[in-house]
Write a protein that holds these residues in place. Sequence first.
Motif, PDB file in Angstrom:
ATOM      1  N   ALA A  14      55.607   2.571  24.941  1.00 13.13           N
ATOM      2  CA  ALA A  14      56.248   3.350  23.872  1.00 13.13           C
ATOM      3  C   ALA A  14      56.239   4.800  24.331  1.00 13.13           C
ATOM      4  CB  ALA A  14      55.457   3.196  22.578  1.00 13.13           C
ATOM      5  N   GLY A  15      57.154   5.600  23.798  1.00 16.12           N
ATOM      6  CA  GLY A  15      57.270   6.986  24.268  1.00 16.12           C
ATOM      7  C   GLY A  15      58.016   6.986  25.594  1.00 16.12           C
ATOM      8  N   GLY A  16      57.565   7.810  26.548  1.00 18.15           N
ATOM      9  CA  GLY A  16      58.145   7.808  27.891  1.00 18.15           C
ATOM     10  C   GLY A  16      59.616   8.218  27.898  1.00 18.15           C
ATOM     11  N   TRP A  17      60.268   7.903  29.019  1.00 15.21           N
ATOM     12  CA  TRP A  17      61.670   8.318  29.176  1.00 15.21           C
ATOM     13  C   TRP A  17      62.589   7.647  28.167  1.00 15.21           C
ATOM     14  CZ3 TRP A  17      62.659  12.603  31.383  1.00 15.21           C
ATOM     15  CH2 TRP A  17      61.868  13.058  32.436  1.00 15.21           C
ATOM     16  N   GLY A  18      62.266   6.424  27.776  1.00 14.55           N
ATOM     17  CA  GLY A  18      63.102   5.728  26.798  1.00 14.55           C
ATOM     18  C   GLY A  18      63.218   6.568  25.536  1.00 14.55           C
ATOM     19  N   SER A  19      62.117   7.225  25.182  1.00 15.68           N
ATOM     20  CA  SER A  19      62.059   8.026  23.970  1.00 15.68           C
ATOM     21  C   SER A  19      62.939   9.268  24.092  1.00 15.68           C
ATOM     22  CB  SER A  19      60.597   8.391  23.755  1.00 15.68           C
ATOM     23  OG  SER A  19      60.449   9.269  22.724  1.00 15.68           O
ATOM     24  N   VAL A  20      62.867   9.930  25.236  1.00 19.97           N
ATOM     25  CA  VAL A  20      63.659  11.139  25.445  1.00 19.97           C
ATOM     26  C   VAL A  20      65.147  10.803  25.368  1.00 19.97           C
ATOM     27  CG1 VAL A  20      64.264  12.908  27.144  1.00 19.97           C
ATOM     28  CG2 VAL A  20      61.870  12.213  26.845  1.00 19.97           C
ATOM     29  N   LYS A  21      65.521   9.681  26.009  1.00 20.26           N
ATOM     30  CA  LYS A  21      66.919   9.254  26.021  1.00 20.26           C
ATOM     31  C   LYS A  21      67.399   8.963  24.597  1.00 20.26           C
ATOM     32  CE  LYS A  21      68.647   5.494  28.130  1.00 20.26           C
ATOM     33  NZ  LYS A  21      68.392   4.345  29.002  1.00 20.26           N
ATOM     34  N   SER A  22      66.532   8.318  23.852  1.00 15.07           N
ATOM     35  CA  SER A  22      66.903   7.926  22.506  1.00 15.07           C
ATOM     36  C   SER A  22      67.100   9.151  21.597  1.00 15.07           C
ATOM     37  CB  SER A  22      65.807   6.996  21.998  1.00 15.07           C
ATOM     38  OG  SER A  22      65.996   6.669  20.689  1.00 15.07           O
ATOM     39  N   LEU A 228      49.989   8.230  17.911  1.00 10.35           N
ATOM     40  CA  LEU A 228      49.641   7.763  19.257  1.00 10.35           C
ATOM     41  C   LEU A 228      48.981   8.876  20.071  1.00 10.35           C
ATOM     42  CD1 LEU A 228      52.735   5.534  20.133  1.00 10.35           C
ATOM     43  CD2 LEU A 228      50.482   4.796  19.352  1.00 10.35           C
ATOM     44  N   HIS A 229      49.241  10.136  19.726  1.00  9.05           N
ATOM     45  CA  HIS A 229      48.607  11.223  20.492  1.00  9.05           C
ATOM     46  C   HIS A 229      47.089  11.254  20.298  1.00  9.05           C
ATOM     47  CE1 HIS A 229      52.774  13.350  20.571  1.00  9.05           C
ATOM     48  NE2 HIS A 229      52.678  12.398  21.453  1.00  9.05           N
ATOM     49  N   SER A 255      50.899  -0.017  24.901  1.00 12.67           N
ATOM     50  CA  SER A 255      50.743   1.124  25.801  1.00 12.67           C
ATOM     51  C   SER A 255      51.708   2.238  25.433  1.00 12.67           C
ATOM     52  CB  SER A 255      50.945   0.706  27.258  1.00 12.67           C
ATOM     53  OG  SER A 255      52.299   0.403  27.481  1.00 12.67           O
ATOM     54  N   PHE A 256      51.368   3.453  25.880  1.00 13.22           N
ATOM     55  CA  PHE A 256      52.079   4.653  25.456  1.00 13.22           C
ATOM     56  C   PHE A 256      52.116   5.643  26.613  1.00 13.22           C
ATOM     57  CE2 PHE A 256      51.517   8.916  23.225  1.00 13.22           C
ATOM     58  CZ  PHE A 256      52.840   9.018  22.804  1.00 13.22           C
ATOM     59  N   ALA A 257      53.302   6.223  26.859  1.00 12.52           N
ATOM     60  CA  ALA A 257      53.394   7.357  27.785  1.00 12.52           C
ATOM     61  C   ALA A 257      53.846   8.538  26.965  1.00 12.52           C
ATOM     62  CB  ALA A 257      54.392   7.067  28.889  1.00 12.52           C
ATOM     63  N   ASN A 258      53.070   9.590  26.974  1.00 11.54           N
ATOM     64  CA  ASN A 258      53.366  10.747  26.142  1.00 11.54           C
ATOM     65  C   ASN A 258      54.631  11.446  26.651  1.00 11.54           C
ATOM     66  OD1 ASN A 258      53.449  13.077  24.725  1.00 11.54           O
ATOM     67  ND2 ASN A 258      51.269  13.580  24.995  1.00 11.54           N
ATOM     68  N   PRO A 259      55.726  11.414  25.863  1.00  5.12           N
ATOM     69  CA  PRO A 259      56.958  12.016  26.360  1.00  5.12           C
ATOM     70  C   PRO A 259      56.843  13.533  26.459  1.00  5.12           C
ATOM     71  CG  PRO A 259      57.261  11.255  24.101  1.00  5.12           C
ATOM     72  CD  PRO A 259      55.879  10.847  24.527  1.00  5.12           C
ATOM     73  N   GLN A 260      55.767  14.105  25.919  1.00  7.60           N
ATOM     74  CA  GLN A 260      55.611  15.548  25.961  1.00  7.60           C
ATOM     75  C   GLN A 260      54.581  15.972  26.998  1.00  7.60           C
ATOM     76  OE1 GLN A 260      55.085  16.608  21.890  1.00  7.60           O
ATOM     77  NE2 GLN A 260      57.062  15.766  21.332  1.00  7.60           N
ATOM     78  N   SER A 261      54.097  14.999  27.792  1.00  4.96           N
ATOM     79  CA  SER A 261      53.149  15.341  28.837  1.00  4.96           C
ATOM     80  C   SER A 261      53.860  15.231  30.183  1.00  4.96           C
ATOM     81  CB  SER A 261      51.952  14.394  28.781  1.00  4.96           C
ATOM     82  OG  SER A 261      51.442  14.175  30.068  1.00  4.96           O
ATOM     83  N   MET A 265      55.019  11.793  32.334  1.00  4.76           N
ATOM     84  CA  MET A 265      56.443  11.499  32.469  1.00  4.76           C
ATOM     85  C   MET A 265      56.828  11.381  33.934  1.00  4.76           C
ATOM     86  SD  MET A 265      57.796  11.103  29.580  1.00  4.76           S
ATOM     87  CE  MET A 265      59.549  11.465  29.615  1.00  4.76           C
ATOM     88  N   LEU A 266      56.239  12.211  34.784  1.00  4.16           N
ATOM     89  CA  LEU A 266      56.651  12.206  36.184  1.00  4.16           C
ATOM     90  C   LEU A 266      55.973  11.083  36.967  1.00  4.16           C
ATOM     91  CD1 LEU A 266      56.856  16.041  36.781  1.00  4.16           C
ATOM     92  CD2 LEU A 266      58.716  14.392  36.480  1.00  4.16           C
ATOM     93  N   SER A 267      54.783  10.729  36.542  1.00  2.00           N
ATOM     94  CA  SER A 267      54.045   9.752  37.343  1.00  2.00           C
ATOM     95  C   SER A 267      54.251   8.330  36.845  1.00  2.00           C
ATOM     96  CB  SER A 267      52.556  10.080  37.263  1.00  2.00           C
ATOM     97  OG  SER A 267      52.153   9.928  35.916  1.00  2.00           O
ATOM     98  N   SER A 268      55.074   8.161  35.808  1.00  2.69           N
ATOM     99  CA  SER A 268      55.254   6.873  35.143  1.00  2.69           C
ATOM    100  C   SER A 268      53.898   6.258  34.789  1.00  2.69           C
ATOM    101  CB  SER A 268      56.136   5.910  35.951  1.00  2.69           C
ATOM    102  OG  SER A 268      55.426   5.413  37.050  1.00  2.69           O
ATOM    103  N   ASP A 269      52.960   7.133  34.490  1.00  5.84           N
ATOM    104  CA  ASP A 269      51.633   6.713  34.066  1.00  5.84           C
ATOM    105  C   ASP A 269      51.727   6.306  32.597  1.00  5.84           C
ATOM    106  OD1 ASP A 269      49.009   6.369  34.375  1.00  5.84           O
ATOM    107  OD2 ASP A 269      48.452   8.501  34.314  1.00  5.84           O
ATOM    108  N   GLU A 270      50.883   5.422  32.161  1.00  5.19           N
ATOM    109  CA  GLU A 270      50.884   5.099  30.741  1.00  5.19           C
ATOM    110  C   GLU A 270      49.449   4.820  30.312  1.00  5.19           C
ATOM    111  OE1 GLU A 270      52.279   0.637  30.367  1.00  5.19           O
ATOM    112  OE2 GLU A 270      53.542   1.709  31.777  1.00  5.19           O
ATOM    113  N   THR A 271      49.164   5.022  29.010  1.00  2.58           N
ATOM    114  CA  THR A 271      47.815   4.754  28.524  1.00  2.58           C
ATOM    115  C   THR A 271      47.830   3.431  27.799  1.00  2.58           C
ATOM    116  OG1 THR A 271      47.556   7.112  28.154  1.00  2.58           O
ATOM    117  CG2 THR A 271      45.938   5.673  27.105  1.00  2.58           C
TER     118      THR A 271
END
Length: 766
Positions: A14-22, A228-229, A255-261, A265-271
Motif C-alpha cells: 500500500a502507498g508507494g508509487w501506485g499511490s502517487v500515480k493514483s 500507516l505512518h 505491507s506499506f511503502a511510505n509515498p512521502q519517504s 520510494m527510490l529503493s522500492s523498500d517496504e515495511t
Amino acid sequence: MSKLPRIEKYDHPAGGWGSVKSVASILVKEHVALNGARILMHQNKPDGFACVSCSWAKPADPHLFEFCENGAKATAWEVTTKRCTPGFFRHHTLAALEAWTDFELESQGRLTEPMRYDAASDRYVPIAWSEAFDEIGAQLRDFDPKRVVFYASGRASLETSYMYQLFARMYGTNNLPDSSNMCHESTSVALPETIGVPVGTVTLDDFDHTDCFFFFGHNTGTNAPRMLHPLQDARQKRNAQIITFNPVKERGLVSFANPQSPGQMLSSDETRISTHYHQVKIGGDIAAVTGICKALIEADDRAREEGRPRVLDAAFIAEHTHGFDTFADAMRAANWADIEAESALTRAALEGAAAEYAKAKAVMILFGMGITQHREGVLAVQMLTNLMLLGGNIGKPGAGICPIRGHSNVQGQRTVGITEKPALVPLDKLAELYRFEPPRDEGMATVDVCAGVRDGTVDAFLGLGGNFARATPDQDVLAPAWKKLPLTVQIATHLNRSHLLHGRAAYLLPCLGRIEVDRQAGGAQIVTVEDSTACIHASQGFATPASERLLSEPAIVAGLAKATLTPASGSVDWDAWVGDYSLVREAIERTYPDQFKDFNQRMSRPGGFHRPLAASHREWKTKTGKANFITPEGMGEDLDMRFDGERTLRLMTTRGDSQFNTTVYSLDDRFRGIFNTRQVLLMNRDDMTRLGLAEDEAVTVSTVANDDVERKLDGLRVHAFDIPAGCVMGYYPECNLLIPLAHHAKRSKVPAAKAVPVRLQAMAKA
Ligand SMILES: Nc1nc2c(c(=O)[nH]1)N[C@H]1C(S)=C(S)[C@@H](COP(=O)(O)OP(=O)(O)OC[C@H]3O[C@@H](n4cnc5c(=O)[nH]c(N)nc54)[C@H](O)[C@@H]3O)O[C@H]1N2
Ligand SMILES: Nc1nc2c(c(=O)[nH]1)N[C@H]1C(S)=C(S)[C@@H](COP(=O)(O)OP(=O)(O)OC[C@H]3O[C@@H](n4cnc5c(=O)[nH]c(N)nc54)[C@H](O)[C@@H]3O)O[C@H]1N2
Ligand SMILES: [Mo]
C-alpha cells in the motif's frame, strides 16, 4: 485506457508509487491539477483545513504533505472544477437520471444553486434561497414534529451540528439519527457499559509506546491510511507486533511503502505491517477472542498453581474491574473445538496471539466495521474490552481501545448533541439556555427511520449531507416509499441517489464544503471537528467557493430554523451565530463546560485539544463504578441466519480503494486487484468448485431471510479470492438491496452489513 473489467493479483505494498500515480490521476480527472496540488499543502495543517475524508488523528507537527492518497482524492472531489448547474437539470428528468450509476451522478461535480422539485416536468428547477426556506418552514410547521427526521451524515462541523440539533429540538423532536447508526453505534452502546465512555481511549502519542497492536475488522490502507505512518514507525523503531484479524488479506495491513519517504520510494523498500495475520471467518471474532482470553486465563491459572509470575494483571483486575470470576469461568468452560469451528482459526494460532499479548507491556486494540456491523456487534466490541482488561491495558501509555471512526466529524456530532437518545444530551441545560421545553422521548435511529418511511409514519426527511437512501438497507423495498413522503430536504455538495428518491415536495440545497473559504458578516470563518482520538481541531477553508450562490451549512441551518420556529419555540439569535461562528462555540462551551473549556482559545493550538476522558485515567463512569467484564452467552453465532454451511454463504459488503462511502471515485479497487468493475463477488475457490461456478461466471445473489420479501441482485461475476470458506465479499452500496432492514445489530440497530446470508445461482448464459 482499456475499460474492460480486469482482475489480477496485486502484491505491491500500500502507498508507494501506485499511490502517487493514483493521486495524480484524480487531480487530472477533476480538472484541478495545479490548484489541487496547492490546496493539498494546506490539508491537516494547524492553520489549514481538516481533511474531509476519514477521521484519523492529525499530528501537531505535520509532514509537508500531511495527506494520504484517499484524502487527496476526497479533496480533489470537493474542489473539482466540474459543475452540476440548473442547465444540467433542464436536460434530464429525474426519472431518466435514475438509470445513471452513483458514479455518473456524482461525476457531474458540485451543485451550484438551490433547487426545488417541479412535478409537472419531473425536474429540479432553481429557486431563491429565501423562497426555499419560507416554503420548507411553512410545511414543517404543519407536520407533527414526531414524524419529521433530521439526519446528519457525519461531516458537518461541530458548529453546524450543534445548531442543527438545537433546531430539531426547538422544533419538537429527538429524531436525530446520524451515520453512526450504521457505523460505530455498536461501539457507543458497548463501551459505556464496560469502561464508562462511548469513545476510544488512545491518543496519537500512545502509538509511540505500544508494543503490541491488535487489529480487528478494519481496512486501514484504504480507510484510514495516515495511520500507516505511526504503525510503520512502531514496526521499524520498536519492532512492535501487529496482530491482525481479517477474513481477507488487506494490502495496507500486509505491507506499506511510505509515498512521502524518498528513501522508501527510490529503493522500492517496504515495511511489513502485520507480524501475524489471521484470516478469521466472517462473524468469527467473538470466538477468536474467546480463544485468546481462554488461553490467557488458563496460562494464568497454571502460573498461579506453580508459583510463577502472573500472566494477567491481577492487581488491575482486583482494583479496577467487576465481573472477572464469572467471565473467567465462562472462558475456561469454552471448548476449543467450538472456538475453532466458529472462528476458522486454529487453537495454536490463538494461543500464539495470547502469548504475544502476555509478553507485551502495552497493548492497543483497534477495530472497524468488521466488528460493529454484525448482529452481535455490541458483544463483539465488549469481547475486545474484556481482552483489554485482562492485561490492565487501559489507562497507561501505549494501551487502550481505538474504535476507528468513519466520517471526519462523526464522533464530534455526537459530542454536541446529534443523537436520537435524549439521555445522552444535557436537555435541562438546553432548556435553561434557550428557554424552551425540549422533547424528552426517544427519537428514531436510522433503521427506525427506514421502517417509518416504508410504513408511512414519516412525513418529512431533512438530510444534513449524506446519501441516506443509498447507504441504508433494503433499497428495493424502500425506493417507492421515499417517493410518497410529503417532504424531503437535502443539504448537499454533489448530486446523489437520495436526491432522486425524493418526496412529493423536494428541495436540494447546495452548501460550501469545508475546504472552501466561508466568509460571513464577521469575516472569514473557522470551524472545528473532532477526530477518532477525541481531539478537537480548527479548520479553515482555503479554496474559492464552487459557486457564488452557495451558502454555508450554518447559514442553511439558521435559514431553515428561522423560517420554521416561532417565538414560542425558544430564543436564539441565529443571525448573530451565522455572522460569527465563535459565538456558536461559546454556546457549545456553555452547554458542555467540562468538555469545551476555553474552546475559542484552545481550538487553534497545533495538534488541537483533547476532550477529557475518564477511562483514560482509570476512572470508571459505569453503574458499578468499575470497568466491567461482560460474560458472553455463546460465541456470537447468529441463530436467525440459518447458515447451513453448504449453500448459504456469509456476504460482507465493504468499501473499495476508490470510494468514500457511496461516493465512487473510480471503478478500480487497486489493492484487491480489481479494475474497471464493481460488479463482482469475491469467493473461496473451494466454494466455487462445490457450487459448480466457473471463474467470471455471472450469478444471481439472493438473500436468505425469514420474511416474504424477495431480494435479488443479478449479474455479479464471481472470482476466486483468498477468503475463508463460506464467506463472500461484494461492494457497498451496490449490494445494499440484499440487506433486510431487520437484519441489524441486536442492541445498537447497526445494519449487519458484514454478514448477510445469501445464496448464489448461476445465471442462464445468453
Ligand atoms: N477512503 C475512504 N476512507 C474512509 C471511508 C471510505 O469509504 N473511503 N469511509 C469512512 C467510514 S464512514 C468508515 S465507517 C470507515 C470504514 O472503514 P472500515 O472499518 O475499514 O470498513 P470497510 O471498508 O467496510 O471494511 C471492513 C473491513 O473489515 C473486514 N471484515 C469484514 N467482516 C469481518 C469480520 O467478521 N471480522 C473481521 N475481523 N473483519 C471483518 C473486511 O475484510 C474489511 O477489511 O472508513 C472511513 N474512511
Ligand atoms: N452495505 C453497507 N452499507 C453501509 C456501510 C457498509 O459498510 N456496508 N457503511 C455504513 C457507514 S459506516 C456509513 S458512515 C454510511 C454512510 O452514509 P452517508 O453518510 O449518508 O453517505 P455518504 O456516502 O458519506 O454521503 C455522500 C454525500 O454527502 C454529500 N456531502 C459531501 N460533503 C458534504 C458536505 O461537506 N456537506 C454536505 N451537506 N454534504 C456533503 C454529498 O452530496 C455526497 O453525495 O453508510 C453505511 N452503509
Ligand atoms: Mo461510517
